[in-house]
Design an enzyme around this catalytic site. Structure first.
Site, mmCIF file in Angstrom:
data_model
loop_
_atom_site.group_PDB
_atom_site.id
_atom_site.type_symbol
_atom_site.label_atom_id
_atom_site.label_comp_id
_atom_site.label_asym_id
_atom_site.label_seq_id
_atom_site.Cartn_x
_atom_site.Cartn_y
_atom_site.Cartn_z
ATOM 1 N N GLU A 282 4.490 -2.780 -1.181
ATOM 2 C CA GLU A 282 4.411 -1.335 -0.902
ATOM 3 C C GLU A 282 4.393 -0.649 -2.261
ATOM 4 O O GLU A 282 5.406 -0.626 -2.974
ATOM 5 C CB GLU A 282 5.595 -0.836 -0.075
ATOM 6 C CG GLU A 282 5.360 0.614 0.358
ATOM 7 C CD GLU A 282 6.615 1.454 0.589
ATOM 8 O OE1 GLU A 282 6.480 2.576 1.086
ATOM 9 O OE2 GLU A 282 7.721 1.004 0.250
ATOM 10 N N HIS A 344 5.535 3.806 9.722
ATOM 11 C CA HIS A 344 6.760 4.470 10.179
ATOM 12 C C HIS A 344 7.157 5.617 9.248
ATOM 13 O O HIS A 344 8.131 6.294 9.511
ATOM 14 C CB HIS A 344 7.883 3.436 10.257
ATOM 15 C CG HIS A 344 8.233 2.874 8.915
ATOM 16 N ND1 HIS A 344 7.349 2.128 8.163
ATOM 17 C CD2 HIS A 344 9.348 3.000 8.157
ATOM 18 C CE1 HIS A 344 7.917 1.797 7.026
ATOM 19 N NE2 HIS A 344 9.128 2.312 6.987
HETATM 20 C C1 NOJ Z 1 9.873 2.757 2.024
HETATM 21 C C2 NOJ Z 1 10.149 2.580 3.486
HETATM 22 O O1 NOJ Z 1 8.923 2.410 4.156
HETATM 23 C C3 NOJ Z 1 10.902 3.799 3.943
HETATM 24 O O2 NOJ Z 1 11.030 3.850 5.338
HETATM 25 C C4 NOJ Z 1 12.263 3.775 3.272
HETATM 26 O O3 NOJ Z 1 12.975 4.940 3.599
HETATM 27 C C5 NOJ Z 1 12.112 3.693 1.750
HETATM 28 N N1 NOJ Z 1 11.130 2.731 1.340
HETATM 29 C C6 NOJ Z 1 13.414 3.294 1.114
HETATM 30 O O4 NOJ Z 1 13.664 1.937 1.341
#
Ligand code: NOJ
Length: 557
Positions: A282, A344
């Site tokens: 990510e 999400h």
């Molecule tokens: C990215 C995640 O997708 C998100 O839902 C989360 O709040 C943050 N990272 C912190 O871990």
């Protein structure tokens, strides 16, 4: 060569010597499951692992290849699992390790792969490592987290702002120092400059790889290490007060540090010591910096640095064409593209585009070159869900309520059928269902040949049966501003994808010297679609409003 942005002749196709050796994650489609909202099996209003297991027939028949589960680990759930209190267990809300093993076995029996969410940047403040770390400055785990004295004049050590608003630093009375947290104060950042942290986290990956998981999506990978001296971040002169507080600063020193790439390469080396595993990062960065996370052929990093451009892009053919071209040209020669349409964290695609264009979006996602990631519920077009103020659960929304960036609206439970609570649970779920769940649910759409779900199924089947879509090359074709057009080719098979991104009729012109020999898919519901022979053997035609087509082409002699 794998990609071109024109339709000139002389196109060189990449035909793998042995197409069966293309890794599964290149031809596969990933489906994100948000476990809290997929299926409840024990009547607590929250989804769980046994619930997911009970719905595997659905996922297998949908035609996806892998499921990625958002975090399932023990957690106080301040950020719904992205605050991990034990990396090697399962939260009782979701089940237990034995239940996980059962799920994994069942996933594999269904011919699917299972990916977990690895959250290395931060733990929960309830993690025993942090509980120890905060006991004293001399504690052996003190430097597992990032502790600093106040700035010389007092106050936080630097100006960094947390992603959820407010300073990134939390004062800790017991030891008289601040600790760093990029997200909530209950999510302290781990110190990846500590070799002990690195070893401990590598053991976490091994723990799950040894259990048989097929890979990981790595949470906020670009955050993982910070500039050693923690300098102030520069002020962002373009900050718009309607945007999140975090954007007041440019995250120059708090993210995307050169040292992070060595860590990413270490993850990859471990993954490669097992067979057929995949790592997805990510990473929210512009193309040139995103591309670096592929690493090099000699020292590869993540297989798929997530590409969020479809989520963020304006819905306009010219804009998308440019974004696709720029992304493709930024990729290293060995780098495989990927496309994410929903998550999400983002607004629902159908809420952004409406029902008709959500169908076009489905065709775009499943016909672009690269691994698609599909988010649960988008296949039935769940749209805007209004969360009553007293039911808001998202910590980001609760801390910055006026920005309209609430994430609960994309985390609502899956409506499976028209029975109570949409068949998701037997009690009131933790978040409300979409208001139209009685009509918009999986069972209703499964039976409706006009539904979005049926379109997804058709497109997924087509992608699976058609090498040009799964692994073929892509050429963007210049066309009218409102219509996005590209060719996909593999071993002599040539397809043309034409997407009308508007609610108006648009002209369609085929590339020179080609004719259509087959209409493989249309976004129009079959009951209203015009007969498909209209376009065959024609050089020109009209695209109906919101119409997308996958056409098989033949070169004319
Ligand atoms: C990215 C995640 O997708 C998100 O839902 C989360 O709040 C943050 N990272 C912190 O871990």
């Amino acid at each position: 060569m794998t990609f071109r942005s024109s339709d000139e002749s002389g196109f060189v196709e990449r035909v793998p010597a042995d197409r069966w050796r293309v890794p599964w994650w290149e031809r596969g489609v990933i489906y994100q499951v948000y476990p809290r909202s997929f299926q409840d099996s024990n009547a607590d209003g929250i989804g769980d692992l046994a619930g997911i297991e009970s719905r595997l027939d659905y996922l297998a028949s949908l035609g996806v290849d892998a499921i990625w589960l958002s975090p399932i680990f023990p957690s106080p759930m301040a950020d719904f699992g992205y605050d991990v209190a034990d990396y090697c267990d399962v939260d009782p809300i979701f089940g237990d390790l034995a239940g996980f093993d059962r799920l994994l076995l069942a996933v594999h029996k269904h011919g699917l792969k299972l990916l977990l969410d690895f959250v290395p940047n931060h733990s929960s403040d309830q993690h025993p490592w942090f509980v120890e770390s905060r006991t004293s400055r001399e504690n052996a785990k003190r430097d597992w987290y990032i502790w600093r004295d106040p700035a010389p004049g007092g106050g936080p050590p630097n100006n960094w702002i947390s992603d959820f608003g407010g300073s990134s630093w939390q004062w800790d009375e017991t030891t008289g120092q601040y600790y760093l947290h990029a997200f909530l104060k209950s999510q302290p950042d781990l110190n990846w400059r500590s070799s002990e942290v690195r070893e401990a986290m590598m053991s976490v990956l091994k723990f799950w790889f040894d259990r048989g998981v097929d890979g990981f999506r790595i949470d906020v990978l670009w955050h993982i290490i910070k500039a050693e001296t923690l300098p102030d971040n520069p002020i962002n002169a373009d900050w718009d007060p309607c945007r999140t507080q975090r954007d007041q600063l440019i995250q120059l020193h708090s993210t995307d540090q050169p040292e992070a790439h060595a860590i990413s390469a270490e993850f990859r080396a471990l993954a490669d010591s097992y067979q057929d595993r995949v790592l997805i990062g990510e990473i929210a960065l512009p193309n040139d910096r995103l591309a670096r996370w592929y690493g090099t052929p000699a020292q590869p990093q993540v297989h798929l640095p997530f590409n969020f451009q479809l989520i963020e892009s304006e819905w306009d053919a010219a804009v998308l064409r440019l974004k696709i071209a720029n992304y493709e040209t930024s990729l290293p020669e060995f780098g495989w593209p990927n496309w994410v349409m929903g998550s999400h964290d983002a607004a629902r695609i159908a809420a952004r585009l409406g029902d008709a264009q959500a169908r076009v979006a489905a065709m775009l996602l499943l016909t672009l070159r690269g691994t698609p990631t599909l988010y649960q519920g988008d296949e039935i077009g769940i749209g805007e869900v209004v969360i009553p103020p007293d039911r808001v659960r998202d910590p980001q929304d609760l801390r910055q309520p006026n920005l309209g960036i609430g994430r609960d609206r994309s985390r609502t439970p899956i409506p499976w059928d028209a029975t109570a609570y949409g068949g998701f649970s037997t009690v009131d779920p933790w978040l409300p269902l979409n208001e139209d769940w009685r009509e918009r649910n999986i069972a209703a759409q499964a039976e409706d040949t006009d539904s979005l779900l049926t379109l997804y199924r058709r497109l997924l089947t087509l992608r699976r049966s058609c090498e040009a879509l799964a692994i073929g090359d892509m050429t963007l074709v210049g066309a009218a501003d409102e219509v996005l057009v590209y060719q996909r080719r593999y071993a002599g098979d040539g397809l043309l994808v034409v997407l009308n991104l508007t609610h108006e009729l648009q002209a369609l012109t085929l590339p020179n010297h080609t004719e259509v020999i087959e209409v493989l898919a249309s976004t129009l519901p079959p009951s209203i679609a015009k007969p498909t022979h209209w376009v065959l053997h024609q050089m020109e035609g009209l695209l109906a409003p919101d119409e997308g087509l996958v056409l098989r082409l033949k070169e004319k002699n």
